[in-house]
Design a protein around this motif. Structure first.
Motif, PDB file in Angstrom:
ATOM      1  N   LEU A  85       2.977   0.646   3.456  1.00  0.00           N
ATOM      2  CA  LEU A  85       4.116   1.511   3.224  1.00  0.00           C
ATOM      3  C   LEU A  85       3.556   2.799   2.658  1.00  0.00           C
ATOM      4  CD1 LEU A  85       5.554  -1.193   3.431  1.00  0.00           C
ATOM      5  CD2 LEU A  85       7.230  -0.299   1.871  1.00  0.00           C
ATOM      6  N   ARG A  86       3.560   3.824   3.479  1.00  0.00           N
ATOM      7  CA  ARG A  86       2.979   5.094   3.079  1.00  0.00           C
ATOM      8  C   ARG A  86       4.092   6.070   2.809  1.00  0.00           C
ATOM      9  NH1 ARG A  86      -1.448   4.935   7.305  1.00  0.00           N
ATOM     10  NH2 ARG A  86       0.358   5.142   8.631  1.00  0.00           N
ATOM     11  N   LEU A  87       3.925   6.913   1.814  1.00  0.00           N
ATOM     12  CA  LEU A  87       4.830   8.019   1.599  1.00  0.00           C
ATOM     13  C   LEU A  87       4.058   9.276   1.970  1.00  0.00           C
ATOM     14  CD1 LEU A  87       6.383   6.788  -1.688  1.00  0.00           C
ATOM     15  CD2 LEU A  87       7.355   6.734   0.553  1.00  0.00           C
ATOM     16  N   LEU A  88       4.291   9.806   3.149  1.00  0.00           N
ATOM     17  CA  LEU A  88       3.585  10.972   3.622  1.00  0.00           C
ATOM     18  C   LEU A  88       4.306  12.222   3.149  1.00  0.00           C
ATOM     19  CD1 LEU A  88       3.237   9.668   7.257  1.00  0.00           C
ATOM     20  CD2 LEU A  88       1.603   9.403   5.415  1.00  0.00           C
ATOM     21  N   SER A  89       3.657  13.271   2.849  1.00  0.00           N
ATOM     22  CA  SER A  89       4.234  14.514   2.355  1.00  0.00           C
ATOM     23  C   SER A  89       5.496  14.237   1.547  1.00  0.00           C
ATOM     24  CB  SER A  89       4.491  15.485   3.504  1.00  0.00           C
ATOM     25  OG  SER A  89       5.412  14.974   4.403  1.00  0.00           O
ATOM     26  N   LEU A  90       6.625  14.036   2.247  1.00  0.00           N
ATOM     27  CA  LEU A  90       7.842  13.675   1.536  1.00  0.00           C
ATOM     28  C   LEU A  90       7.826  12.204   1.146  1.00  0.00           C
ATOM     29  CD1 LEU A  90      10.555  15.532   3.590  1.00  0.00           C
ATOM     30  CD2 LEU A  90       9.640  16.162   1.379  1.00  0.00           C
ATOM     31  N   SER A 138      -3.699 -14.510   4.897  1.00  0.00           N
ATOM     32  CA  SER A 138      -3.422 -15.467   3.827  1.00  0.00           C
ATOM     33  C   SER A 138      -4.542 -15.472   2.796  1.00  0.00           C
ATOM     34  CB  SER A 138      -3.297 -16.871   4.428  1.00  0.00           C
ATOM     35  OG  SER A 138      -2.363 -16.869   5.477  1.00  0.00           O
ATOM     36  N   PRO A 139      -4.288 -15.318   1.506  1.00  0.00           N
ATOM     37  CA  PRO A 139      -3.005 -14.823   1.011  1.00  0.00           C
ATOM     38  C   PRO A 139      -2.840 -13.352   1.356  1.00  0.00           C
ATOM     39  CG  PRO A 139      -4.570 -14.917  -0.769  1.00  0.00           C
ATOM     40  CD  PRO A 139      -5.267 -15.511   0.427  1.00  0.00           C
ATOM     41  N   ALA A 140      -1.606 -12.941   1.645  1.00  0.00           N
ATOM     42  CA  ALA A 140      -1.348 -11.575   2.093  1.00  0.00           C
ATOM     43  C   ALA A 140      -1.658 -10.572   0.987  1.00  0.00           C
ATOM     44  CB  ALA A 140       0.112 -11.444   2.517  1.00  0.00           C
ATOM     45  N   THR A 141      -2.060  -9.382   1.389  1.00  0.00           N
ATOM     46  CA  THR A 141      -2.337  -8.307   0.444  1.00  0.00           C
ATOM     47  C   THR A 141      -1.573  -7.059   0.844  1.00  0.00           C
ATOM     48  OG1 THR A 141      -4.568  -9.131   0.006  1.00  0.00           O
ATOM     49  CG2 THR A 141      -4.121  -6.847  -0.580  1.00  0.00           C
ATOM     50  N   PHE A 142      -0.815  -6.510  -0.091  1.00  0.00           N
ATOM     51  CA  PHE A 142      -0.134  -5.239   0.111  1.00  0.00           C
ATOM     52  C   PHE A 142      -0.914  -4.158  -0.642  1.00  0.00           C
ATOM     53  CE2 PHE A 142       3.237  -8.198   1.016  1.00  0.00           C
ATOM     54  CZ  PHE A 142       4.014  -7.567   1.968  1.00  0.00           C
ATOM     55  N   THR A 143      -1.178  -3.054   0.031  1.00  0.00           N
ATOM     56  CA  THR A 143      -1.746  -1.895  -0.641  1.00  0.00           C
ATOM     57  C   THR A 143      -0.660  -0.845  -0.762  1.00  0.00           C
ATOM     58  OG1 THR A 143      -3.965  -2.334   0.195  1.00  0.00           O
ATOM     59  CG2 THR A 143      -3.511  -0.110  -0.602  1.00  0.00           C
ATOM     60  N   LEU A 144      -0.287  -0.520  -1.978  1.00  0.00           N
ATOM     61  CA  LEU A 144       0.766   0.453  -2.233  1.00  0.00           C
ATOM     62  C   LEU A 144       0.114   1.781  -2.575  1.00  0.00           C
ATOM     63  CD1 LEU A 144       1.789  -2.508  -3.097  1.00  0.00           C
ATOM     64  CD2 LEU A 144       3.669  -1.274  -4.153  1.00  0.00           C
ATOM     65  N   LYS A 145       0.523   2.838  -1.897  1.00  0.00           N
ATOM     66  CA  LYS A 145      -0.073   4.149  -2.112  1.00  0.00           C
ATOM     67  C   LYS A 145       0.999   5.190  -2.398  1.00  0.00           C
ATOM     68  CE  LYS A 145      -3.193   7.620  -0.240  1.00  0.00           C
ATOM     69  NZ  LYS A 145      -4.017   8.071   0.916  1.00  0.00           N
ATOM     70  N   ASN A 146       0.719   6.067  -3.346  1.00  0.00           N
ATOM     71  CA  ASN A 146       1.625   7.155  -3.712  1.00  0.00           C
ATOM     72  C   ASN A 146       1.109   8.462  -3.129  1.00  0.00           C
ATOM     73  OD1 ASN A 146       3.314   9.023  -4.853  1.00  0.00           O
ATOM     74  ND2 ASN A 146       2.554   8.771  -6.946  1.00  0.00           N
ATOM     75  N   ASN A 147       1.803   8.968  -2.118  1.00  0.00           N
ATOM     76  CA  ASN A 147       1.439  10.247  -1.516  1.00  0.00           C
ATOM     77  C   ASN A 147       2.309  11.381  -2.021  1.00  0.00           C
ATOM     78  OD1 ASN A 147      -0.628   9.201  -0.049  1.00  0.00           O
ATOM     79  ND2 ASN A 147       0.498   9.038   1.870  1.00  0.00           N
ATOM     80  N   CYS A 148       3.098  11.137  -3.045  1.00  0.00           N
ATOM     81  CA  CYS A 148       3.921  12.192  -3.625  1.00  0.00           C
ATOM     82  C   CYS A 148       3.120  12.992  -4.650  1.00  0.00           C
ATOM     83  CB  CYS A 148       5.162  11.599  -4.289  1.00  0.00           C
ATOM     84  SG  CYS A 148       6.443  11.166  -3.110  1.00  0.00           S
ATOM     85  N   GLY A 149       3.669  14.115  -5.019  1.00  0.00           N
ATOM     86  CA  GLY A 149       3.017  14.971  -6.003  1.00  0.00           C
ATOM     87  C   GLY A 149       3.392  14.639  -7.426  1.00  0.00           C
ATOM     88  N   TYR A 150       3.974  13.482  -7.661  1.00  0.00           N
ATOM     89  CA  TYR A 150       4.379  13.046  -8.997  1.00  0.00           C
ATOM     90  C   TYR A 150       4.170  11.539  -9.098  1.00  0.00           C
ATOM     91  CZ  TYR A 150       8.536  12.217  -6.127  1.00  0.00           C
ATOM     92  OH  TYR A 150       9.388  11.832  -5.117  1.00  0.00           O
ATOM     93  N   PHE A 207       4.000  -1.361 -11.904  1.00  0.00           N
ATOM     94  CA  PHE A 207       2.872  -0.587 -12.420  1.00  0.00           C
ATOM     95  C   PHE A 207       3.074   0.872 -12.043  1.00  0.00           C
ATOM     96  CE2 PHE A 207       1.923  -2.735  -8.455  1.00  0.00           C
ATOM     97  CZ  PHE A 207       1.555  -1.691  -7.610  1.00  0.00           C
ATOM     98  N   ALA A 208       2.226   1.750 -12.552  1.00  0.00           N
ATOM     99  CA  ALA A 208       2.297   3.181 -12.266  1.00  0.00           C
ATOM    100  C   ALA A 208       1.277   3.559 -11.211  1.00  0.00           C
ATOM    101  CB  ALA A 208       2.053   3.992 -13.536  1.00  0.00           C
ATOM    102  N   LEU A 209       1.663   4.488 -10.338  1.00  0.00           N
ATOM    103  CA  LEU A 209       0.738   5.081  -9.382  1.00  0.00           C
ATOM    104  C   LEU A 209       0.794   6.597  -9.535  1.00  0.00           C
ATOM    105  CD1 LEU A 209       1.311   3.110  -6.030  1.00  0.00           C
ATOM    106  CD2 LEU A 209      -0.646   2.945  -7.583  1.00  0.00           C
ATOM    107  N   SER A 210      -0.319   7.188  -9.920  1.00  0.00           N
ATOM    108  CA  SER A 210      -0.409   8.634  -9.998  1.00  0.00           C
ATOM    109  C   SER A 210      -0.466   9.212  -8.583  1.00  0.00           C
ATOM    110  CB  SER A 210      -1.650   9.049 -10.788  1.00  0.00           C
ATOM    111  OG  SER A 210      -1.606   8.534 -12.097  1.00  0.00           O
ATOM    112  N   PRO A 211      -0.250  10.515  -8.412  1.00  0.00           N
ATOM    113  CA  PRO A 211      -0.334  11.108  -7.074  1.00  0.00           C
ATOM    114  C   PRO A 211      -1.662  10.790  -6.393  1.00  0.00           C
ATOM    115  CG  PRO A 211       0.620  12.672  -8.604  1.00  0.00           C
ATOM    116  CD  PRO A 211       0.160  11.499  -9.432  1.00  0.00           C
ATOM    117  N   GLY A 212      -1.597  10.285  -5.165  1.00  0.00           N
ATOM    118  CA  GLY A 212      -2.781   9.953  -4.401  1.00  0.00           C
ATOM    119  C   GLY A 212      -3.395   8.605  -4.720  1.00  0.00           C
TER     120      GLY A 212
END
Length: 296
Positions: free
Chosen positions: A7-12, A22-34, A54-59
């Motif tokens: 699940l990517r957040l591109l530009s917007l 198995s076991p499944a792995t999700f990589t969560l990424k923050n592409n926002c500027g905040y 948890f917190a994800l800083s920009p990028g």
């Protein structure tokens, strides 16, 4: 099934989720500027992952492992603060799970929030996933399987910028989320409840059509998975390939036309949006009057 869901957040788009084997792995990424604080909720009877918030800083990105066959939802929280004086503890302006800590610990998102919903290794070992605006919108989201052979789904638009005044959640003068009509007005017609609790009696409304126009692949209201809608739980298999390709081409073409309009004349684009909203509201009023006449 094996593979990865991202699940990517591109530009917007601000948040990304990636699913592996198995076991499944999700990589969560923050592409926002905040900063965005992802929340994770497992369905009833399903074991939670080791972290539920948890917190994800920009990028920044983070991998989260879940059990094989996991089902649940993920979302992004925004404008979160840790208060030591108010007694509220940790709280967020949008998507808050009400746990008082950064971990959601079995609590779901308070609407409005853009949801990514998953059921892994289900029928025939296939994965089902969707992006839902049924509970409103707070951040754009993209679900993109990393193995490249599965379909993507998303809500890439900034609905906060297009949100009608009556649906806006405003913090410090800025619109930070867009409520669903159900949450805003609570009527049976908007909530698909009571006498409107079936697909036959709960039709799209002016507001759900706005959500659908901005994000054709996302669920816009409770019965948006009916055949006349464009959104569905994504079935991973060969039968979906031809339809998915045609939908992707159509969506890309419509987006190009809309972008060209906005580049040529931003005021004209805004005017077209207002006219579309007015026409949709007029249609709803006529539809409601017709139902009233039928009931009498």
């Amino acid at each position: 099934m094996e593979g990865t869901i991202l699940l990517r957040l591109l530009s917007l788009i601000c948040l990304s989720f990636l699913k592996g084997a198995s076991p499944a792995t999700f990589t969560l990424k923050n592409n926002c500027g905040y900063t965005v604080w992802p929340g994770i909720l497992s369905n009833a009877g399903v074991a939670p992952p080791s972290t539920t918030g948890f917190a994800l800083s920009p990028g920044e990105s983070r991998a989260v492992a879940v059990a094989d066959g996991w089902s649940g939802r993920m979302w992004g929280r925004t404008l979160c603060v840790q208060s030591s004086s108010s007694g509220a503890g940790f709280a967020c302006a949008t998507g808050d799970c009400g746990s008082g800590t950064v971990q959601c610990s079995g609590r779901g998102a308070a609407p409005p929030a853009t949801l990514a919903e998953f059921t892994l290794a289900s029928i025939g070992g296939d994965d089902f996933y969707d992006v839902s605006l049924v509970d409103g919108f707070n951040v754009p989201v993209l679900v993109a399987p990393a193995n490249g052979s599965c379909s993507t789904t998303d809500c890439p638009a900034d609905l906060n910028a297009q949100c009608p005044p009556e649906l806006r959640v405003v913090v410090a003068g800025a619109t930070v989320a867009c409520r669903s009509a159900c949450e805003a007005f609570g009527t049976e017609a908007y909530c698909c409840s009571g006498t409107h609790g079936t697909p036959a009696t709960c039709a799209p409304t002016a507001y759900s059509r706005l959500f659908k126009a901005a994000c054709p692949r996302a669920y816009s209201y409770a019965y948006d998975d009916m055949p006349n809608g464009l959104a569905w739980d994504y079935f991973i298999g060969p039968d979906a390939d031809a339809f998915e390709a045609a939908l992707a081409e159509r969506t890309a073409r419509e987006q190009e036309e809309e972008d060209a309009c906005c580049r040529r004349d931003e005021e004209l684009c805004d005017l077209l949006f207002e006219e579309a909203l007015a026409a949709a509201r007029e249609f709803d009023a006529k539809q409601a009057a017709w139902h009233f006449e039928q009931e009498e």
